[in-house]
Design a protein around this motif. Sequence first.
Motif, mmCIF file in Angstrom:
data_model
loop_
_atom_site.group_PDB
_atom_site.id
_atom_site.type_symbol
_atom_site.label_atom_id
_atom_site.label_comp_id
_atom_site.label_asym_id
_atom_site.label_seq_id
_atom_site.Cartn_x
_atom_site.Cartn_y
_atom_site.Cartn_z
ATOM 1 N N ILE A 53 0.827 -1.211 0.000
ATOM 2 C CA ILE A 53 0.000 0.000 0.000
ATOM 3 C C ILE A 53 0.860 1.260 0.000
ATOM 4 O O ILE A 53 0.569 2.231 -0.715
ATOM 5 C CB ILE A 53 -0.957 0.001 1.211
ATOM 6 N N GLU A 68 -4.689 1.191 10.289
ATOM 7 C CA GLU A 68 -5.692 0.683 9.344
ATOM 8 C C GLU A 68 -5.457 -0.788 9.037
ATOM 9 O O GLU A 68 -6.391 -1.604 9.058
ATOM 10 C CB GLU A 68 -5.654 1.486 8.055
ATOM 11 N N TRP A 87 -9.127 -7.329 -0.366
ATOM 12 C CA TRP A 87 -9.091 -6.025 0.305
ATOM 13 C C TRP A 87 -7.769 -5.330 0.024
ATOM 14 O O TRP A 87 -7.740 -4.125 -0.273
ATOM 15 C CB TRP A 87 -9.286 -6.217 1.810
ATOM 16 N N ARG A 91 -7.161 -1.829 -1.839
ATOM 17 C CA ARG A 91 -6.511 -0.738 -1.098
ATOM 18 C C ARG A 91 -5.279 -0.226 -1.844
ATOM 19 O O ARG A 91 -4.995 0.985 -1.840
ATOM 20 C CB ARG A 91 -6.127 -1.243 0.304
#
Length: 278
Positions: A53, A68, A87, A91
Amino acid sequence: MNGISEKRQLEILHPDRLPGGKIRAAIFDFDGTFSTLRCGWEKVMRPLMLESISGGPASEASEALQREVDDYIDASTGIQTVYQMRWLAQRVEAACRGVPGRDEWWYKDEYNRRLMEQVGARLARLERGEDRPEDYLIAGAAAFLQALQAHGVEVYLASGTDHGDVLREAAALGVADRFTAIKGAPERQAACSKEAVLRMILDEKGLPGGELLLVGDGKVEIALGAECGAFTLGAATDEEARHGVNPVKRERLIRAGADAVTGDFADLPALLGWLGFP
């Protein structure tokens, strides 16, 4: 004992709702509930998520991103791995760091590659006879399984880990032939194996929820069991020690609605007493 005494290991949270000796089938989660072969998976998933990320070293990710990711891992414990990786892929895209070809399956493969570096070494030691199955089983798990079967309970094993890996790990632990059936995640399919086993028992066997026990260390399976009216035993296991209570898991399982919570399965009389078995 992380501040929780041995005497409090089995906590009956709903004393007005007891199995009463009527359980005819039980579903066990595998990783973290029965087996500790994959102990430490969060420490593998966390840096993968942070690196992907942020686009940099996990140690340099912002505090907000770390929170997070930690919150997501905690909330998703117990679901099939590919959903966690879905997910992550979403993301990564939201952070504008997507790479062509890196979808949820790519991230799942990369996660498994990293995880199996440690799990594979443990399995190899087991299969060579250098380690014992007891080194990777939660205290009392095998005896609890045997006691349930002695009372006529059919016991199923369900896991979000790939089916082939679950079979190999259960065999290495010497418990593969002790279950009525073992169900892991289908290869390259996004399907909830735990829900599939639940539905099979409820629908095909025609059992009401009150005759089903679900045992797991994740809030996902506990909530699923509660939804269908099954009795739920939260396994607040300390995976490193293999006995005692993990207070973080305990709070998570209580919030998920578990009927009872235990740190391990060593106190058979207490567990059987709660179930209503002599």
